[in-house]
Design a protein around this motif. Structure first.
Motif, mmCIF file in Angstrom:
data_model
loop_
_atom_site.group_PDB
_atom_site.id
_atom_site.type_symbol
_atom_site.label_atom_id
_atom_site.label_comp_id
_atom_site.label_asym_id
_atom_site.label_seq_id
_atom_site.Cartn_x
_atom_site.Cartn_y
_atom_site.Cartn_z
ATOM 1 N N GLY A 14 0.748 -1.288 -0.180
ATOM 2 C CA GLY A 14 -0.060 0.053 0.040
ATOM 3 C C GLY A 14 0.906 1.274 0.078
ATOM 4 N N GLU A 19 1.023 2.649 7.106
ATOM 5 C CA GLU A 19 0.008 1.442 7.228
ATOM 6 C C GLU A 19 -1.021 1.809 8.256
ATOM 7 O OE1 GLU A 19 3.739 -0.250 5.592
ATOM 8 O OE2 GLU A 19 3.239 1.067 7.406
ATOM 9 N N HIS A 22 -3.962 3.569 6.616
ATOM 10 C CA HIS A 22 -4.586 2.887 5.439
ATOM 11 C C HIS A 22 -5.980 3.194 5.241
ATOM 12 C CE1 HIS A 22 -1.076 0.324 3.612
ATOM 13 N NE2 HIS A 22 -0.799 1.427 3.552
ATOM 14 N N HIS A 23 -6.828 2.804 6.691
ATOM 15 C CA HIS A 23 -8.113 3.007 6.620
ATOM 16 C C HIS A 23 -8.488 4.519 6.085
ATOM 17 C CE1 HIS A 23 -8.086 -0.541 8.673
ATOM 18 N NE2 HIS A 23 -9.304 -0.922 8.573
ATOM 19 N N ILE A 25 -6.870 6.436 4.229
ATOM 20 C CA ILE A 25 -6.254 6.654 2.916
ATOM 21 C C ILE A 25 -7.192 6.153 1.865
ATOM 22 C CG2 ILE A 25 -4.382 5.919 1.268
ATOM 23 C CD1 ILE A 25 -2.565 6.400 3.756
ATOM 24 N N SER A 26 -7.994 5.125 2.264
ATOM 25 C CA SER A 26 -8.812 4.291 1.697
ATOM 26 C C SER A 26 -10.180 4.961 1.220
ATOM 27 C CB SER A 26 -9.225 3.065 2.131
ATOM 28 O OG SER A 26 -10.188 3.125 3.507
ATOM 29 N N LEU A 83 -5.856 -1.868 1.318
ATOM 30 C CA LEU A 83 -6.095 -0.383 2.188
ATOM 31 C C LEU A 83 -7.013 -1.015 3.328
ATOM 32 C CD1 LEU A 83 -5.999 2.244 -0.424
ATOM 33 C CD2 LEU A 83 -4.091 1.662 0.917
ATOM 34 N N TRP A 84 -8.192 -1.633 2.961
ATOM 35 C CA TRP A 84 -9.082 -2.032 4.011
ATOM 36 C C TRP A 84 -8.697 -3.135 4.885
ATOM 37 C CZ3 TRP A 84 -14.146 -1.566 0.609
ATOM 38 C CH2 TRP A 84 -14.565 -0.327 0.537
ATOM 39 N N ASP A 86 -5.945 -4.988 4.952
ATOM 40 C CA ASP A 86 -4.428 -5.375 4.676
ATOM 41 C C ASP A 86 -4.224 -6.782 4.274
ATOM 42 O OD1 ASP A 86 -1.638 -4.884 5.229
ATOM 43 O OD2 ASP A 86 -1.852 -5.886 7.207
ATOM 44 N N ARG A 88 -2.535 -8.658 1.517
ATOM 45 C CA ARG A 88 -1.467 -8.257 0.644
ATOM 46 C C ARG A 88 -1.188 -9.495 -0.340
ATOM 47 N NH1 ARG A 88 3.558 -6.377 3.668
ATOM 48 N NH2 ARG A 88 4.207 -5.859 1.781
ATOM 49 N N ALA A 175 -0.174 -1.775 -5.044
ATOM 50 C CA ALA A 175 -1.181 -2.415 -4.545
ATOM 51 C C ALA A 175 -2.118 -3.024 -5.500
ATOM 52 C CB ALA A 175 -2.389 -1.489 -3.884
#
Length: 312
Positions: A14, A19, A22-23, A25-26, A83-84, A86, A88, A175
């Motif tokens: 991501g 990290e 991320h929530h 950023i999503s 992003l939601w 994790d 990967r 991603a």
């Protein structure tokens, strides 16, 4: 001898170092994805239902919207998954397939923009023969040619990915999967996979953009020969939406290429942002541009929502 690797999956990335955010950023990513799906989906629905839009220009616009939808739906699951949730890990086959569709649809989009330039060239430089030249059959043939060029040309560099051994970190830098990312992790002779894409980009992106530029030079020469100032403005106005879409697409292509070529010292976050801009900005802007600049699209949207409102 290269060391062997038993892993059959890669790890997507991501925003390294962010990290925990991320929530958050999503949220803008989710908003942009919804706007892209709604905008391009609405264009396709309008062109299908409104008989006033059953013309070559709008058929090509439908191809552009469908390509943007395809590209968006290809990247959306893994981007939001990382992003939601994790999430990967991605299997090799799924990764290579995603890379195939991403690169193919990028070339298809370039081809559709070229076809739209041809449409504007015929409409302005040879208007009396417009309906004779751009028949429904010819539009279908052009569309199929653009699809074949995009999807067939990417097969040679993607196919070897299924057979290469991978013995490095297995961590990708985005991603989603890209050919240039995966090939860095291969422990094999990748000379062909490094040279072929360069040639392909020159043959498609560079030649397409030059052909579009030449077509608009010829269009401008034709428009300047029109005596009436009002008619000149009217003719040029039919090209504004397409010119804006071409600029949005090729400026992002050039920006991303320059960053990858000369931005070795640029922070990795800049590379990531430019990649997302390249994959999300044109699909987001194309329906907005045509909705703002094209009266037929505006009327179709009003008509669609008026019918929906009356029905409810």
């Amino acid at each position: 001898m290269w060391p062997n690797s038993s892993s059959n999956s890669f790890l997507l990335t991501g925003f390294p170092g962010l990290e925990a955010a991320h929530h958050w950023i999503s949220m803008p990513f989710f908003f942009v994805y919804i706007c892209v799906l709604f905008g391009n989906g609405t264009l396709l629905l309008l062109i299908k239902k409104d008989h006033n839009l059953h013309e070559p220009m709008y058929y090509f616009l439908a191809m552009l919207a469908a390509t943007d939808l395809g590209l968006t739906l290809t990247t959306m699951p893994t981007v939001l998954g990382v992003l939601w949730l994790d999430h990967r890990e991605i299997r090799n086959a799924a990764c290579f397939s995603q890379a195939y569709f991403i690169h193919s649809l990028s070339f298809v989009e370039s081809g559709v923009l070229l076809a739209m330039a041809y449409d504007r060239f015929i409409a302005i430089c040879n208007p009396l023969r417009y309906t004779a030249v751009l028949t429904n059959t010819r539009v279908v043939k052009i569309g199929l040619g653009v699809l074949m060029r995009g999807f067939v040309s990417v097969v040679p560099p993607i196919t070897p990915l299924y057979f290469f051994p991978y013995c490095h970190t297995h961590i990708l830098s985005h991603a989603f999967c890209l050919h240039q990312d995966v090939i860095k992790l291969a422990c094999a002779d990748t000379t062909f996979n490094r040279l072929y894409p360069v040639v392909l980009v020159i043959l498609i992106f560079v030649l397409d953009s030059l052909t579009i530029l030449i077509s608009y030079v010829l269009i401008l020469m034709s428009v300047l020969s029109i005596a009436s100032r009002e008619e000149r403005a009217k003719a040029l106005n039919t090209c504004v939406s397409h010119i804006c879409c071409v600029l949005v697409f090729y400026v992002t292509v050039i920006g991303l290429s320059l960053i990858h070529r000369f931005g070795k010292q640029v922070p990795h976050i800049v590379h990531l942002i430019m990649s997302y801009v390249y994959f999300l900005f044109p699909p987001l802007m194309n329906p907005i541009i045509y909705s703002v600049k094209t009266k037929q699209i505006q009327n179709g949207i009003l008509h669609l929502f008026c019918i929906h409102r009356i029905g409810t």
